[in-house]
Design a protein around this motif. Sequence first.
Motif, PDB file in Angstrom:
ATOM      1  N   VAL A 199     -12.561  17.826  15.820  1.00 31.02           N
ATOM      2  CA  VAL A 199     -11.151  18.065  16.144  1.00 31.02           C
ATOM      3  C   VAL A 199     -10.866  19.560  16.098  1.00 31.02           C
ATOM      4  CG1 VAL A 199      -8.773  17.681  15.388  1.00 31.02           C
ATOM      5  CG2 VAL A 199     -10.402  15.790  15.366  1.00 31.02           C
ATOM      6  N   ALA A 200     -11.389  20.229  15.070  1.00 35.03           N
ATOM      7  CA  ALA A 200     -11.188  21.674  14.962  1.00 35.03           C
ATOM      8  C   ALA A 200     -11.783  22.417  16.155  1.00 35.03           C
ATOM      9  CB  ALA A 200     -11.810  22.190  13.662  1.00 35.03           C
ATOM     10  N   ALA A 201     -12.881  21.893  16.690  1.00 30.96           N
ATOM     11  CA  ALA A 201     -13.543  22.535  17.828  1.00 30.96           C
ATOM     12  C   ALA A 201     -12.959  22.116  19.165  1.00 30.96           C
ATOM     13  CB  ALA A 201     -15.029  22.228  17.807  1.00 30.96           C
ATOM     14  N   GLY A 202     -12.063  21.127  19.165  1.00 36.75           N
ATOM     15  CA  GLY A 202     -11.456  20.679  20.412  1.00 36.75           C
ATOM     16  C   GLY A 202     -12.275  19.670  21.177  1.00 36.75           C
ATOM     17  N   LYS A 203     -13.357  19.184  20.586  1.00 36.26           N
ATOM     18  CA  LYS A 203     -14.175  18.187  21.264  1.00 36.26           C
ATOM     19  C   LYS A 203     -13.484  16.824  21.269  1.00 36.26           C
ATOM     20  CE  LYS A 203     -18.960  16.508  21.446  1.00 36.26           C
ATOM     21  NZ  LYS A 203     -20.303  16.577  20.807  1.00 36.26           N
ATOM     22  N   LEU A 204     -12.688  16.570  20.231  1.00 34.18           N
ATOM     23  CA  LEU A 204     -11.897  15.344  20.130  1.00 34.18           C
ATOM     24  C   LEU A 204     -10.457  15.701  19.815  1.00 34.18           C
ATOM     25  CD1 LEU A 204     -14.190  12.984  18.007  1.00 34.18           C
ATOM     26  CD2 LEU A 204     -13.721  12.801  20.450  1.00 34.18           C
ATOM     27  N   THR A 205      -9.538  14.825  20.196  1.00 36.87           N
ATOM     28  CA  THR A 205      -8.141  15.001  19.813  1.00 36.87           C
ATOM     29  C   THR A 205      -7.918  14.410  18.426  1.00 36.87           C
ATOM     30  OG1 THR A 205      -7.438  12.884  20.754  1.00 36.87           O
ATOM     31  CG2 THR A 205      -7.432  14.809  22.226  1.00 36.87           C
ATOM     32  N   ALA A 206      -6.829  14.811  17.796  1.00 38.42           N
ATOM     33  CA  ALA A 206      -6.531  14.317  16.451  1.00 38.42           C
ATOM     34  C   ALA A 206      -6.385  12.804  16.425  1.00 38.42           C
ATOM     35  CB  ALA A 206      -5.258  14.984  15.932  1.00 38.42           C
ATOM     36  N   GLN A 207      -5.776  12.242  17.466  1.00 33.13           N
ATOM     37  CA  GLN A 207      -5.543  10.805  17.479  1.00 33.13           C
ATOM     38  C   GLN A 207      -6.849  10.009  17.557  1.00 33.13           C
ATOM     39  OE1 GLN A 207      -2.895   9.582  20.601  1.00 33.13           O
ATOM     40  NE2 GLN A 207      -2.320   7.678  19.576  1.00 33.13           N
ATOM     41  N   SER A 208      -7.904  10.643  18.038  1.00 37.06           N
ATOM     42  CA  SER A 208      -9.181   9.945  18.182  1.00 37.06           C
ATOM     43  C   SER A 208      -9.771   9.528  16.854  1.00 37.06           C
ATOM     44  CB  SER A 208     -10.191  10.838  18.917  1.00 37.06           C
ATOM     45  OG  SER A 208      -9.727  11.204  20.190  1.00 37.06           O
ATOM     46  N   ILE A 209      -9.455  10.256  15.779  1.00 36.60           N
ATOM     47  CA  ILE A 209     -10.075   9.947  14.487  1.00 36.60           C
ATOM     48  C   ILE A 209      -9.055   9.468  13.467  1.00 36.60           C
ATOM     49  CG2 ILE A 209     -11.878  11.632  14.957  1.00 36.60           C
ATOM     50  CD1 ILE A 209     -10.609  13.423  12.811  1.00 36.60           C
ATOM     51  N   ALA A 210      -7.836   9.156  13.910  1.00 33.65           N
ATOM     52  CA  ALA A 210      -6.797   8.626  13.032  1.00 33.65           C
ATOM     53  C   ALA A 210      -6.607   7.150  13.361  1.00 33.65           C
ATOM     54  CB  ALA A 210      -5.499   9.400  13.218  1.00 33.65           C
ATOM     55  N   VAL A 211      -7.137   6.287  12.519  1.00 35.00           N
ATOM     56  CA  VAL A 211      -7.076   4.845  12.753  1.00 35.00           C
ATOM     57  C   VAL A 211      -5.763   4.302  12.197  1.00 35.00           C
ATOM     58  CG1 VAL A 211      -8.204   2.639  12.308  1.00 35.00           C
ATOM     59  CG2 VAL A 211      -9.587   4.700  12.618  1.00 35.00           C
ATOM     60  N   SER A 212      -4.951   3.729  13.049  1.00 32.95           N
ATOM     61  CA  SER A 212      -3.634   3.245  12.647  1.00 32.95           C
ATOM     62  C   SER A 212      -3.736   2.149  11.589  1.00 32.95           C
ATOM     63  CB  SER A 212      -2.884   2.701  13.873  1.00 32.95           C
ATOM     64  OG  SER A 212      -1.728   1.990  13.471  1.00 32.95           O
ATOM     65  N   MET A 216       0.843  -1.197   0.000  1.00 30.83           N
ATOM     66  CA  MET A 216       0.000   0.000   0.000  1.00 30.83           C
ATOM     67  C   MET A 216       0.878   1.246   0.000  1.00 30.83           C
ATOM     68  SD  MET A 216      -2.744   1.385   2.846  1.00 30.83           S
ATOM     69  CE  MET A 216      -4.050   0.251   2.380  1.00 30.83           C
ATOM     70  N   VAL A 217       0.521   2.193  -0.844  1.00 29.50           N
ATOM     71  CA  VAL A 217       1.188   3.498  -0.881  1.00 29.50           C
ATOM     72  C   VAL A 217       0.275   4.516  -0.209  1.00 29.50           C
ATOM     73  CG1 VAL A 217       2.103   5.336  -2.344  1.00 29.50           C
ATOM     74  CG2 VAL A 217       2.385   2.938  -3.015  1.00 29.50           C
ATOM     75  N   SER A 218       0.760   5.137   0.849  1.00 32.47           N
ATOM     76  CA  SER A 218      -0.037   6.129   1.568  1.00 32.47           C
ATOM     77  C   SER A 218       0.888   7.132   2.243  1.00 32.47           C
ATOM     78  CB  SER A 218      -0.917   5.452   2.624  1.00 32.47           C
ATOM     79  OG  SER A 218      -1.620   6.413   3.393  1.00 32.47           O
ATOM     80  N   GLU A 219       0.595   8.428   2.056  1.00 31.32           N
ATOM     81  CA  GLU A 219       1.410   9.458   2.718  1.00 31.32           C
ATOM     82  C   GLU A 219       1.303   9.365   4.230  1.00 31.32           C
ATOM     83  OE1 GLU A 219       2.314  13.559   0.882  1.00 31.32           O
ATOM     84  OE2 GLU A 219       0.233  13.145   0.357  1.00 31.32           O
ATOM     85  N   GLN A 220       0.103   9.034   4.716  1.00 27.16           N
ATOM     86  CA  GLN A 220      -0.115   8.939   6.152  1.00 27.16           C
ATOM     87  C   GLN A 220      -0.162   7.472   6.562  1.00 27.16           C
ATOM     88  OE1 GLN A 220       0.074  11.760   7.591  1.00 27.16           O
ATOM     89  NE2 GLN A 220      -0.194  13.006   5.767  1.00 27.16           N
ATOM     90  N   ASN A 221       0.225   7.199   7.804  1.00 22.03           N
ATOM     91  CA  ASN A 221       0.159   5.812   8.281  1.00 22.03           C
ATOM     92  C   ASN A 221      -1.129   5.565   9.065  1.00 22.03           C
ATOM     93  OD1 ASN A 221       0.671   7.196  10.613  1.00 22.03           O
ATOM     94  ND2 ASN A 221       2.468   6.006  11.205  1.00 22.03           N
ATOM     95  N   HIS A 222      -2.161   6.332   8.724  1.00 23.98           N
ATOM     96  CA  HIS A 222      -3.459   6.157   9.369  1.00 23.98           C
ATOM     97  C   HIS A 222      -4.571   6.401   8.363  1.00 23.98           C
ATOM     98  CE1 HIS A 222      -2.602  10.538   9.818  1.00 23.98           C
ATOM     99  NE2 HIS A 222      -3.863  10.629   9.441  1.00 23.98           N
ATOM    100  N   GLN A 223      -5.730   5.861   8.669  1.00 24.16           N
ATOM    101  CA  GLN A 223      -6.944   6.195   7.942  1.00 24.16           C
ATOM    102  C   GLN A 223      -7.632   7.311   8.711  1.00 24.16           C
ATOM    103  OE1 GLN A 223     -10.693   4.558   8.824  1.00 24.16           O
ATOM    104  NE2 GLN A 223     -11.003   3.745   6.781  1.00 24.16           N
ATOM    105  N   LEU A 224      -7.895   8.412   8.018  1.00 18.86           N
ATOM    106  CA  LEU A 224      -8.527   9.559   8.668  1.00 18.86           C
ATOM    107  C   LEU A 224     -10.040   9.426   8.569  1.00 18.86           C
ATOM    108  CD1 LEU A 224      -8.373  12.347   9.984  1.00 18.86           C
ATOM    109  CD2 LEU A 224      -8.217  13.325   7.680  1.00 18.86           C
ATOM    110  N   TYR A 225     -10.714   9.492   9.719  1.00 14.96           N
ATOM    111  CA  TYR A 225     -12.174   9.449   9.719  1.00 14.96           C
ATOM    112  C   TYR A 225     -12.691  10.877   9.536  1.00 14.96           C
ATOM    113  CZ  TYR A 225     -16.954   8.224  10.773  1.00 14.96           C
ATOM    114  OH  TYR A 225     -18.311   8.042  10.670  1.00 14.96           O
TER     115      TYR A 225
END
Length: 447
Positions: free
Chosen positions: A51-64, A35-44
Amino acid sequence: MSTPRILIVGGGFAGLECAYRLERRLTAREAEITMVSEQNHQLYLPLLPQVAAGKLTAQSIAVSLRRLLRRTTLVPGRAVGVDPAAKAVVVRTIDEQVRALRYDYLVLAPGSVTRQFDIPGVAEHAIGMKTLAEAAYLRDHVIGQLDLAAATDDPEERAARLRFVVVGGGYAGSETAAYVQRLTSRAAKRYPGLDASEIRCHLVDLAPKLMPELGDALGRKAVRVLERRGVEMSLGVSVASATEGSVTLTDGRTLPCRTLVWTAGVAPSPLIATLDAETERGRLVTRADLTVPGFDGVYALGDAASVPDLATGADAVCAPTAQHATRQGKAAAMNVLSAIRGFPGADYRHRDLGLVVDLGGAQAVARPLGVPLSGIVAQGVTTAYHLMALRTLTARSRAVGGWLLNALAGDDYVRIGLQAEQESTLDHFESRKGYLSRAEVRELTDR
C-alpha cells in the motif's frame, strides 16, 4: 437465566476469527456477542508495504468486519481499561464518549503497538508501519520528498530528502525497505532533474543478521537481493537519536535524512497494563487453553498474550504472528463455546507452517513447511499465501485486480494529501494514550 454476554476486544486476526467461529457455532439464544474495535475492518498487515508503494490500494487489504460478522454487535471504539472484578471493560468510542460494557466471557485480543525504546527523537520524527493511515502517510511523504528534492538547488537538502532510513531488519522492515526502494527508483524516472542513483535507501538493525528466522542461506539471499537493488545495510547498530533532518546511529555516524521509518518490533497494547495480572515482556500470561490465571471467564490471545507453545515445548511461548493469532482465535472460540455448554476447554497447539517475505517484483524468500525457496518460485508461494490469508473473496479480488492494474498501467505517484495538516507521530497514528489507571477503571465500573 440471562443470555451469556461474550465481549471480544480487538478486530484483528485473533478477534475476528474468534467472533466468526462463535457466530457459526452459537445460536442467538445461546449468547450475545459484542466486539470492540476502533476500525470496522481487519487490516491484513503483511501487505502494508505494498500500500505504501502504491502497488495496492488501502481498501484491498482492509477486510470488512460487517461482511463477515452478521450477528456480532460492533462497538466503534477502543478499550481503555478492564475491571475483572466487576466483569466490565471501559470503552472510549470514536466520538470520545466513555462507557462500561459488561461481560460474562471476555476475549482480550487488543493487538500491539510499535516499540520505540525511548530513543530521543523517534516518537516525534519516525513513521510507523502498523496502520493504513501510516502506510498512506508514508507514501505521500516519500513522494513529497522526491518533489521537494527535484525543486531545490541546495545539494545538502537534496541529499537529505533523497535518503530513506528504515529501522528494523525483520519481515516488516525488510519488506518496507524493498518497497520504498522500488517506489523511489521507479518514481525518479518521472522527474527530469532527478537521477535514481542519487537515492539512498538504508536498512538499520541491531541484530547481526537480517531476518535470522530465515536461516543463514535464505538470509544471505535476501541480503543479496536488497543490496543489488541498492539498499544499504547497517547491521549490528541502532539509532541513537533522530531529528527532523538527520538520524544518528550508535556507531557514531550521522545520516542526513528526512524520512525515518520505524519497524523495530512491537509492544503489547497498553490496555494490558490496566489489569493487575502476571505479564511476560508486557504480554499477558495465559494457560495453554488461553485462559488468564486468576480471572474468571477471561481469555487472552494474539500479540498481547504470552501463550505456551506446546508444539515447540521447552517453555517456549507462541510468537506474535498472524498465523498464531488466527488459530488462537479459533481455539478461543471453541473454548468459550465449551464453557457456555459446560464442557472442558482444550489446550492450544499449532505448529508453524512457515514464513514468506516479499522483496518486490519477482523476488521473495520463503520457507513453507521448512522448505527453503527463493526467487520467482518463492514469490508465487508468497502471493498464494497472501491470497489464502485474505478472508473474503472480495478482498482477494481487489488484491488480484490491484496487482494486475499496477503491472499493466504502472503508477502516477500522486500525493492524496489526507494527512498533510495532521500530526504524523507514532503516538498519533497508533492511539497509545488515553488508557486509564486501575483506580479510574474501578470508579467508572462502580457507577
